[in-house]
Design a protein around this motif. Structure first.
Motif, mmCIF file in Angstrom:
data_model
loop_
_atom_site.group_PDB
_atom_site.id
_atom_site.type_symbol
_atom_site.label_atom_id
_atom_site.label_comp_id
_atom_site.label_asym_id
_atom_site.label_seq_id
_atom_site.Cartn_x
_atom_site.Cartn_y
_atom_site.Cartn_z
ATOM 1 N N SER A 184 -24.414 50.974 -17.608
ATOM 2 C CA SER A 184 -23.384 51.245 -16.613
ATOM 3 C C SER A 184 -22.378 52.232 -17.169
ATOM 4 O O SER A 184 -22.361 52.521 -18.365
ATOM 5 C CB SER A 184 -22.685 49.941 -16.220
ATOM 6 N N ILE A 185 -21.534 52.752 -16.298
ATOM 7 C CA ILE A 185 -20.491 53.676 -16.734
ATOM 8 C C ILE A 185 -19.142 53.173 -16.234
ATOM 9 O O ILE A 185 -19.033 52.639 -15.125
ATOM 10 C CB ILE A 185 -20.758 55.109 -16.200
ATOM 11 N N ASP A 186 -18.161 53.313 -17.064
ATOM 12 C CA ASP A 186 -16.809 52.885 -16.725
ATOM 13 C C ASP A 186 -16.080 54.076 -16.101
ATOM 14 O O ASP A 186 -15.674 55.008 -16.798
ATOM 15 C CB ASP A 186 -16.086 52.413 -17.982
ATOM 16 N N TRP A 187 -15.947 54.035 -14.776
ATOM 17 C CA TRP A 187 -15.376 55.189 -14.076
ATOM 18 C C TRP A 187 -13.901 55.389 -14.403
ATOM 19 O O TRP A 187 -13.388 56.505 -14.314
ATOM 20 C CB TRP A 187 -15.581 55.032 -12.566
ATOM 21 N N LEU A 188 -13.207 54.335 -14.792
ATOM 22 C CA LEU A 188 -11.822 54.510 -15.231
ATOM 23 C C LEU A 188 -11.771 55.391 -16.473
ATOM 24 O O LEU A 188 -10.908 56.280 -16.592
ATOM 25 C CB LEU A 188 -11.194 53.140 -15.525
ATOM 26 N N SER A 189 -12.725 55.174 -17.387
ATOM 27 C CA SER A 189 -12.787 55.998 -18.594
ATOM 28 C C SER A 189 -13.081 57.459 -18.243
ATOM 29 O O SER A 189 -12.521 58.373 -18.853
ATOM 30 C CB SER A 189 -13.869 55.469 -19.543
ATOM 31 N N VAL A 190 -13.969 57.664 -17.270
ATOM 32 C CA VAL A 190 -14.298 59.034 -16.849
ATOM 33 C C VAL A 190 -13.048 59.754 -16.341
ATOM 34 O O VAL A 190 -12.756 60.891 -16.720
ATOM 35 C CB VAL A 190 -15.389 59.021 -15.757
ATOM 36 N N GLY A 191 -12.294 59.066 -15.465
ATOM 37 C CA GLY A 191 -11.095 59.676 -14.905
ATOM 38 C C GLY A 191 -10.029 59.940 -15.947
ATOM 39 O O GLY A 191 -9.430 61.037 -15.987
ATOM 40 N N VAL A 192 -9.805 58.975 -16.833
ATOM 41 C CA VAL A 192 -8.783 59.151 -17.864
ATOM 42 C C VAL A 192 -9.197 60.237 -18.852
ATOM 43 O O VAL A 192 -8.356 61.029 -19.320
ATOM 44 C CB VAL A 192 -8.523 57.815 -18.593
ATOM 45 N N ALA A 193 -10.505 60.315 -19.188
ATOM 46 C CA ALA A 193 -10.980 61.356 -20.099
ATOM 47 C C ALA A 193 -10.784 62.747 -19.501
ATOM 48 O O ALA A 193 -10.350 63.681 -20.178
ATOM 49 C CB ALA A 193 -12.462 61.138 -20.428
ATOM 50 N N ALA A 194 -11.101 62.882 -18.199
ATOM 51 C CA ALA A 194 -10.925 64.180 -17.533
ATOM 52 C C ALA A 194 -9.449 64.585 -17.522
ATOM 53 O O ALA A 194 -9.109 65.743 -17.808
ATOM 54 C CB ALA A 194 -11.477 64.112 -16.114
ATOM 55 N N LEU A 195 -8.581 63.632 -17.179
ATOM 56 C CA LEU A 195 -7.142 63.930 -17.160
ATOM 57 C C LEU A 195 -6.618 64.218 -18.564
ATOM 58 O O LEU A 195 -5.807 65.137 -18.755
ATOM 59 C CB LEU A 195 -6.379 62.744 -16.556
ATOM 60 N N GLY A 196 -7.088 63.453 -19.545
ATOM 61 C CA GLY A 196 -6.585 63.603 -20.903
ATOM 62 C C GLY A 196 -7.035 64.885 -21.576
ATOM 63 O O GLY A 196 -6.212 65.739 -21.931
ATOM 64 N N PHE A 197 -8.345 65.039 -21.726
ATOM 65 C CA PHE A 197 -8.860 66.220 -22.419
ATOM 66 C C PHE A 197 -8.657 67.492 -21.599
ATOM 67 O O PHE A 197 -8.290 68.543 -22.128
ATOM 68 C CB PHE A 197 -10.336 66.030 -22.767
ATOM 69 N N GLY A 198 -8.897 67.395 -20.283
ATOM 70 C CA GLY A 198 -8.657 68.557 -19.426
ATOM 71 C C GLY A 198 -7.194 68.944 -19.397
ATOM 72 O O GLY A 198 -6.836 70.126 -19.477
ATOM 73 N N GLY A 199 -6.306 67.944 -19.287
ATOM 74 C CA GLY A 199 -4.877 68.227 -19.278
ATOM 75 C C GLY A 199 -4.394 68.816 -20.584
ATOM 76 O O GLY A 199 -3.552 69.729 -20.602
ATOM 77 N N LEU A 200 -4.931 68.323 -21.708
ATOM 78 C CA LEU A 200 -4.527 68.856 -23.012
ATOM 79 C C LEU A 200 -4.935 70.319 -23.154
ATOM 80 O O LEU A 200 -4.138 71.157 -23.600
ATOM 81 C CB LEU A 200 -5.161 68.021 -24.122
ATOM 82 N N VAL A 201 -6.160 70.647 -22.756
ATOM 83 C CA VAL A 201 -6.615 72.042 -22.817
ATOM 84 C C VAL A 201 -5.778 72.925 -21.894
ATOM 85 O O VAL A 201 -5.367 74.029 -22.263
ATOM 86 C CB VAL A 201 -8.114 72.136 -22.453
ATOM 87 N N TYR A 202 -5.493 72.429 -20.685
ATOM 88 C CA TYR A 202 -4.682 73.201 -19.742
ATOM 89 C C TYR A 202 -3.273 73.430 -20.287
ATOM 90 O O TYR A 202 -2.740 74.541 -20.250
ATOM 91 C CB TYR A 202 -4.621 72.466 -18.403
ATOM 92 N N GLY A 203 -2.669 72.372 -20.817
ATOM 93 C CA GLY A 203 -1.325 72.508 -21.358
ATOM 94 C C GLY A 203 -1.261 73.478 -22.522
ATOM 95 O O GLY A 203 -0.350 74.317 -22.608
ATOM 96 N N LEU A 204 -2.246 73.407 -23.421
ATOM 97 C CA LEU A 204 -2.274 74.332 -24.547
ATOM 98 C C LEU A 204 -2.454 75.776 -24.085
ATOM 99 O O LEU A 204 -1.865 76.694 -24.651
ATOM 100 C CB LEU A 204 -3.400 73.941 -25.511
ATOM 101 N N SER A 205 -3.268 75.971 -23.038
ATOM 102 C CA SER A 205 -3.480 77.331 -22.533
ATOM 103 C C SER A 205 -2.210 77.915 -21.931
ATOM 104 O O SER A 205 -2.016 79.132 -21.931
ATOM 105 C CB SER A 205 -4.603 77.338 -21.491
#
Length: 504
Positions: A203-224
């Motif tokens: 199974s996949i934990d969709w909460l983890s998917v959403g938090v990972a996208a917000l976290g890693f994606g947000g960090l890359v966006y903020g750094l850019s």
């Protein structure tokens, strides 16, 4: 990975399995697109009538999507067969490439780049995971040397390839030229790629998917955002803090799932000391490479007046040397271990970046070429052994998680390196311009300082390289927190007993 995968017989030593060759070729094609748009920014601004900040998003969105999608690949690669993963990844990439080629507006082009990146995000973890399964440990250095061509040289050659294509026609040719090549590679792969083991139902934990996208994606966006010139520092800091907070939530969630279920990204990989050290060294090395890739075109085009084609041709030898040395470095690692390669490579990286602190409007081009070649050779001597050493320190059931974590941090390091050097350069140049210094000397001074900061960070790689073991005792045979070092008791380095699922 499943027991079926672990029991798969090893291929004959000295030969690269066909499945790995095809995955290397496909990965090279897709990763090339990460940096292929760097030289096309002026054309996009004119053709689609967008600002420079908006046009930069064709590269930023690619990195952001990669950072958001790669954490899911560890779970995805365990759910599907090798052929299914290959077909889905290349099919998505082809769809994104075709959409980008015919994009009537910038928004559609951006969507196409996002779709492209989603397919690309699967390929590197798929390649790394498959390689670790089918290649015997004592032969991995040689094979990993060939893999260097895809994962390290492709981004380095992107600007050079785009410079050549843009000399012929519009930015759309960048996608039109890639499309038939990618389609041919996809068809060849679907005919030749074999399934490696059986998929696992999980199974996949969709909460983890959403938090990972917000976290890693947000960090890359903020750094850019730090690299923008529109004064959005406050927004950048806010986005980075938010992204870091989301990553903290993600980590807490994964630690909980490791006890009660199946984590999206298994953080037990970090319990293996050699893998953690390799991860740190690879991230800093990728940061240095991407930082130099951003600064050198700015220096050569804005301050020395070279065209995109001339810039690409000047920087191409370094990228080619890096790729050609990959197999040689891999064989040397199999024979001599890591330290004779990684320590000199780390020192060479610092020397090359230190040499770039002396850039000027009159520096001979041969010196620029030589320093860039030294940097690429040093990275080649570092990347292949560190990749092999780090992944080899993991048990087989953590290969997919280890490769996805490595890919994610590469994207974060790329964004951080780009933001860091551009911000340092811009801040220094602006301060000097405010003091009455002419524009060109101010920019040169800013670049010197930016290269100096990159060189200072690269010093850390020497410290980390000194802590790495000569080689791992066996494929994942180490326990958590162990030194992961030293030859097996039988005295034959690199040929320990394979790990079993008991370490799970």
């Amino acid at each position: 990975m499943s027991a079926v995968i672990q029991e798969r017989p090893a291929v004959q030593a000295g030969r690269t399995p066909m499945v790995v060759r095809l995955l290397v070729l496909a990965t090279f094609v897709v990763i090339l697109n990460e940096t292929i748009m760097i030289n096309a920014i002026p054309r996009l601004m004119d053709s689609l009538r967008v600002t420079e900040q908006s046009a930069q998003w064709v590269s930023t969105a690619f990195m952001l999507t990669m950072a958001a999608v790669i954490p899911v690949t560890g779970w995805f690669l365990q759910r599907v067969t090798t052929r299914q993963a290959y077909a889905i990844a290349m099919g998505v990439f082809l769809a994104g490439t075709a959409l980008s080629a015919v994009a009537p507006s910038f928004e559609v082009l951006l969507l196409g780049r996002i779709v492209q990146a989603a397919g690309t995000a699967v390929m590197m973890p798929l390649l790394m995971t498959t390689l670790m399964i089918v290649v015997p440990e004592h032969d991995r250095g040689r094979v990993m040397g060939n893999v260097t061509l895809a994962i390290s040289v492709a981004p380095a050659l992107g600007p050079a390839v785009s410079g050549l294509i843009l000399q012929v026609g519009s930015w759309r040719l960048l996608f039109v030229a890639v499309l038939p090549i990618a389609a041919l590679v996809t068809l060849l792969g679907l005919r030749k790629v074999e399934n490696i083991g059986d998929p696992q139902v999980s199974s996949i934990d969709w909460l983890s998917v959403g938090v990972a996208a917000l976290g890693f994606g947000g960090l890359v966006y903020g750094l850019s955002l730090f690299g923008d010139s529109d004064g959005s520092v406050g927004l950048a800091i806010g986005v980075v803090i938010s992204g870091a907070a989301a990553i903290a939530v993600f980590v807490i969630r994964q630690l909980k799932l490791q006890r009660t279920g199946v984590p999206l990204m298994d953080l037990r990989t970090l319990g293996h000391r050699t893998y953690s050290l390799s991860l740190a060294l690879m991230s800093i090395g990728f940061l240095a490479m991407l930082g130099a890739m951003i600064l050198l075109p700015l220096y050569l085009q804005n301050l020395r007046g070279l065209s995109p084609l001339e810039t690409g041709l000047l920087l191409m030898p370094g990228g080619l040397v890096m790729g050609l040395l990959g197999p040689t470095v891999g064989k040397a690692f199999d024979k001599f271990g890591s330290r004779p390669l990684v320590l000199p490579g780390s020192i060479g990286m610092v020397l090359a970046l230190g040499g770039f602190t002396q850039v000027s409007t009159t520096m001979p081009y041969w010196q620029v070429l030589g320093l860039h070649a030294l940097l690429m050779v040093s990275l080649a001597a570092t990347f292949t052994p560190v990749f092999t050493l780090g992944m080899g320190a993991l048990p087989p059931h953590l290969y997919s998680h280890g490769s996805s974590m490595l890919g994610t941090l590469q994207q974060v390091a790329a964004a951080f390196g780009t933001a860091l050097v551009v911000t340092v350069m811009s801040a220094r140049a602006s301060r000097l311009a405010a003091d009455g210094v002419a524009a060109v000397p101010a920019q040169v001074s800013g670049m010197k300082l930016a290269f100096g900061v990159a060189a200072a960070l690269a010093l850390v790689t020497i410290v980390v390289a000194a802590k790495l073991p000569h080689r791992v005792a066996g494929a994942g045979a180490q326990g958590h927190g162990s030194a992961d070092a030293g030859p097996p008791a039988d005295g034959h380095p690199g040929q320990g007993e394979p790990a079993t699922a008991k370490e799970a």
